[in-house]
Design an enzyme around this catalytic site. Structure first.
Site: not given
Ligand code: M6R
Length: 616
Positions: A2, A27, A76, A102-103, A489, A493, A496, A512, A611
């Site tokens: 948010c 956000r 969000w 926010n929260g 990773e 990517k 997501e 396995h 984010k």
């Molecule tokens: O701000 P942070 O690095 O603590 O965030 C952690 C995750 O939320 C963040 O890395 C998330 O997995 C990303 N969307 C990955 O691309």
């Protein structure tokens, strides 16, 4: 999660709020709203969808609302689905007060029941609406000021909040408060004040900001200025700091998407993360931010690395680095699991918390837990002044610059860079690394930005490969040793931003279980540069080949063996094995980017994500 923006001052509020919301949209982006106060009347506009939908709606309804005080929000969803009613701002029963939040208010259920009994009628499903009704209830029944009503209400809530309250009976004031969710106040010239959940909407107006601490309440008055209190009604002294953030860093700079810009920024962001810390010519590594804590590292029996998502993947690379170079046992933990499983923590543990945003709620809570057990907490964060660096004993910033694309790219390589510097620094102090290896690694690390440039030159080839695989339903990513976290990773990517199901595995684990998935439809991305496990991974490639899987391999320049087996190879420059993740991850970032663009996905704002994850 948010985005919050507020303005009070001498200018028209609406343009400031809308441009702030556009900057904050990364956000959260499922609904948006603004409320403006003029001549004792509050006008609220809100709707489901992006900030652009809100702007279009307002334009269709007669244009910009006027007024020099207002609040805005981009959501969000946590409580209640994204729709017009659940969008913020939320109002008191009589509409005299509005609030953005926010929260999560955890005890909103019991508060809502209590307030309903007292005649309050709720329109939305949100916890936010409960809080503004509570403030309203206190204000009327206790006959107190708006500040006092907010203060009393915040003493009754359990949970996390960053809020801004606007009251038509106090038109010269905005009240802002925070606990667990970030909030920053910008102090402009001529009594202009800006409030936001991060500094990005503020930097174009002023560089002077105050980051609120938990349980602080700011009374921002167009005539009397800025006053800081806390929920115990004690006055606090605001600490005004100067923002280092540059406006250009928040623009796309000619790229189609922030994600692509950020991928291309990596030679620079890696260099910036090493600047002043790596002196290959002098044979020295030093991280000023942890200098006073270096002996804790040297004597640590264990390092625990905490993070979420991509930051957790960087932490896994950190595990290999610290064990390999500094010979300290490392455990890498999902912060969200660590905080709830009664972990064994010793006073001589060093905990490294990694976070791009510095605001991830689970990471923050895990830090507090480890701190309460007496461990030393070191932060690796990107956002200067954010909550995690403030909660740690010491740390090193990554200096990657603002990362706006929701998918983390340059933050990952900057985190790995800082972890490498940290491991080298500790190893040197501890004497666990030979002089020759230490110096060789410094020289190699120094050359990494140039090698990343070379990998980026493969963009057209990677786009061509993306075109081949853009319609697959599944993908496997395999790597070994230092490149196992890169496989994880790469898979993250892809899923997501393109919504293709992808799994990352250590290559040897394939037999396995996951090997059952392999048929002629399954693309398998091998991260297979030369190094310790090279021959082993070649065997894994053969196993996939024998089952007719499609093989896409990231290999070291000049490599022939894998080339003869693979459907596609992407060559990267050679470097030391422990620095390889800084190169091997780049093609996987580009590949995911191109696949997502080709599938018509919203690359910078993928569905359901935000984010910074400031709720559990
Ligand atoms: O701000 P942070 O690095 O603590 O965030 C952690 C995750 O939320 C963040 O890395 C998330 O997995 C990303 N969307 C990955 O691309």
């Amino acid at each position: 999660m948010c985005g919050i923006v507020g303005y009070i001052g001498t200018k028209e509020a609406y343009p400031i709020l809308i441009s702030g919301l556009r900057r904050l949209e990364y956000r959260g982006y499922d609904s948006a709203g603004v409320a403006i106060l003029k001549d004792g009347e509050i006008t609220t506009h809100k709707c489901k969808g992006k900030v652009s939908s809100l702007e279009a709606m307002i334009a269709a309804q007669g244009g910009n609302p006027e007024g020099q005080v207002g609040i805005g929000h981009t959501r969000w969803a946590t409580h209640g689905p994204p729709n017009d009613v659940n969008a913020h701002p939320h109002a008191s029963d009589d509409g005299q007060m509005v609030m953005i939040h926010n929260g999560i208010i955890e005890n909103y259920g019991s508060l809502r029941q209590e307030l309903s009994k007292r005649g309050h009628v709720f329109k939305s499903d949100t916890d936010t609406e409960v809080l503004i009704h509570l403030i309203d209830d206190i204000r009327k029944n206790a006959d107190v000021t708006i500040f006092e009503a907010v203060r009393i209400a915040l003493n009754e809530v359990i949970g996390a909040y960053a809020i801004v309250v606007m009251d038509r009976n106090t038109p010269d004031q905005l009240i802002a408060a925070k606990k667990g969710s970030p909030l920053v106040v910008g102090i402009g010239k001529d009594k202009d004040y800006f409030i936001a959940s991060d500094a990005t909407p503020i930097v174009e107006h002023t560089k002077n900001v105050v980051y609120l601490d938990d349980e602080e309440i700011a009374i921002i008055d167009a005539r009397d200025g800025f006053k800081l209190m806390n929920i115990k009604n004690q006055e606090k002294t605001p600490y005004v700091q100067e923002l280092e953030l540059k406006l250009e860093a928040l623009e796309k700079g000619g790229f189609e998407h922030f994600m692509l810009k950020e991928i291309y920024e990596q030679p620079r962001s890696i260099l910036d993360s090493m600047r002043g810390r790596l002196r290959a010519d002098k044979g020295r590594v030093e991280l000023g931010g942890i200098r006073d804590y270096i002996q804790r590292f040297v004597h640590a029996k264990r390092i625990i690395i905490l993070g979420c998502g991509t930051s957790w993947h960087a932490g896994l690379v950190g595990e290999y680095l610290f064990e390999d170079l500094a010979r300290i046992p490392v455990e890498v933990e999902y912060a969200s699991e660590f905080r709830y499983r009664n972990p064994v923590i010793f006073e001589d543990d060093v905990v490294i918390a990694i976070s791009q945003s510095g605001e991830t709620a689970d990471t923050l809570a895990a830090i507090e837990l480890a701190k309460s057990k007496g461990a030393t907490i070191i932060g690796i964060c990107n956002v200067i002044g954010s909550s995690i660096p403030r909660a740690t004993h010491a740390g090193s910033y990554t200096h990657a610059g603002p990362e706006i694309g929701v998918a983390s790219t340059k933050a990952f390589t900057a985190q790995v860079t800082v972890l490498t510097l940290m491991a080298l620094y500790v190893a040197r102090e501890k004497g666990s690394i030979t002089e020759s290896r230490f110096h060789r690694l410094l020289i190699e690390l120094d050359a990494i930005p140039g090698k990343v440039e070379k990998v980026l030159e493969k963009n057209d080839q990677i786009k061509f490969i993306a075109d081949h695989y853009k319609s697959v339903p599944n993908a496997l990513y395999l790597g070994r040793g230092y490149n196992f976290p890169v496989a994880l990773e790469g898979a993250l990517k892809l899923k997501e931003i393109s919504y293709i199901h992808a799994e990352g595995y250590p290559a040897a684990e394939m037999k396995h279980g996951p090997i059952a998935l392999i048929d002629e439809e399954m693309p398998v991305f091998f991260v297979a540069p030369r190094g310790g496990a090279y021959e082993k991974i070649v065997s894994n490639i053969q196993e996939v080949k024998a089952r007719k899987g499609k093989i896409i391999a990231i290999v070291t320049e000049g490599e022939e063996q894998v080339r003869s087996m693979a459907d596609h190879v992407i060559e990267i420059p050679d470097t030391d094995e422990c620095l390889m993740p800084l190169l091997t991850v780049i093609p996987l970032q580009l590949l995911s980017y191109h696949v997502a663009v080709m599938r018509g996905c919203n690359v910078d704002q993928p569905r359901n994500l935000a984010k910074s994850v400031t709720v559990e």
